[in-house]
Design an enzyme around this catalytic site. Structure first.
Site, PDB file in Angstrom:
ATOM      1  CB  ALA A  10      -0.904  -0.018   1.233  1.00  0.00           C
ATOM      2  CG  MET A  11      -0.265   4.893  -1.675  1.00  0.00           C
ATOM      3  SD  MET A  11      -1.130   6.412  -2.072  1.00  0.00           S
ATOM      4  CE  MET A  11       0.202   7.583  -2.077  1.00  0.00           C
ATOM      5  CE  LYS A  15       4.746   1.659  -3.372  1.00  0.00           C
ATOM      6  NZ  LYS A  15       4.108   2.144  -2.132  1.00  0.00           N
ATOM      7  CD  GLU A  88       4.982   5.959  -8.247  1.00  0.00           C
ATOM      8  OE1 GLU A  88       3.967   5.241  -8.165  1.00  0.00           O
ATOM      9  OE2 GLU A  88       5.278   6.806  -7.389  1.00  0.00           O
ATOM     10  CD  GLN A 171      -7.580  12.840  -8.345  1.00  0.00           C
ATOM     11  OE1 GLN A 171      -8.602  12.193  -8.582  1.00  0.00           O
ATOM     12  NE2 GLN A 171      -7.602  13.973  -7.686  1.00  0.00           N
TER      13      GLN A 171
END
Length: 198
Positions: A10-11, A15, A88, A171
């Site tokens: 998750a965010m 990462k 990403e 987004q």
């Protein structure tokens, strides 16, 4: 032996920090890496990867038309390439993930991809779907919900603590728009019981 790795989470699980540490480990041993990030993330003035703890590195940008295998092959002809790192990576296309498997299998270069597994709706991103299917190694990077459980879901909110239930998959934003939570609090948020925690 070269392999394709997918580091997912998750965010706010670190990462980019992990990617930058891996790149530095290669650099410290005198080895050459190629670092990519998506051009969709236009929050910085120059092509680079930045972590929340302040580390950063220049990067090559990719978009859905970038021919990764061809670019990396050309780079390898000019100078040895010891590792390719992709930030990403949820934004990769199916064909780009396939081309990265060819970088591993044909060019014998390890590829380390870092990205989100799912979007704010709990749906897989295309790049993540094929990385989960085709990677040699899957590594989950963990972060926590405010309750202490492992955060596996991401909520997109409108800035006044109202979660979005629908919308475009992509987004670009940070902590101003997204929060990582456990599955229980994700479900509560979508049932209008969401209270944003800082």
């Amino acid at each position: 032996m070269a392999q394709l790795y997918f580091y997912y989470s998750a965010m706010n699980a670190g990462k980019s920090t992990s990617l930058l540490q891996s790149a530095y480990n290669y650099y410290e041993k005198g080895m050459r890496t190629i670092i990519y990030t998506s051009e969709m993330d236009h929050r910085f003035n120059m092509p680079k990867i930045s972590s929340r703890i302040g580390a950063s590195s220049p990067a090559k940008l990719y978009n859905s038309n970038t021919l990764l295998f061809e670019e990396i092959s050309t780079e390898k002809k000019n100078s040895p390439v010891d590792c390719v790192l992709v930030d990403e990576s949820q934004f990769l296309t199916r064909n780009q993930v396939k081309s990265l498997t060819n970088v591993v299998d044909i060019l014998h270069i390890p590829v380390l991809c870092y990205g989100l597994r799912t979007d704010f709706r709990g749906e897989l991103f295309p790049g993540s779907q094929y990385l989960l299917a085709w990677s040699d190694k899957l590594v989950e990077l963990k972060t926590v919900c405010s309750c202490g459980r492992k955060a596996t879901m991401v909520i997109r909110f409108d800035g006044i603590e109202t979660p979005y239930k629908e919308g475009n998959q992509v987004q670009i934003g940070g902590n101003d728009m997204y929060i990582s939570v456990c599955r229980k609090h994700y479900s509560q948020a979508l049932n209008d019981n969401f209270i944003k925690v800082s």
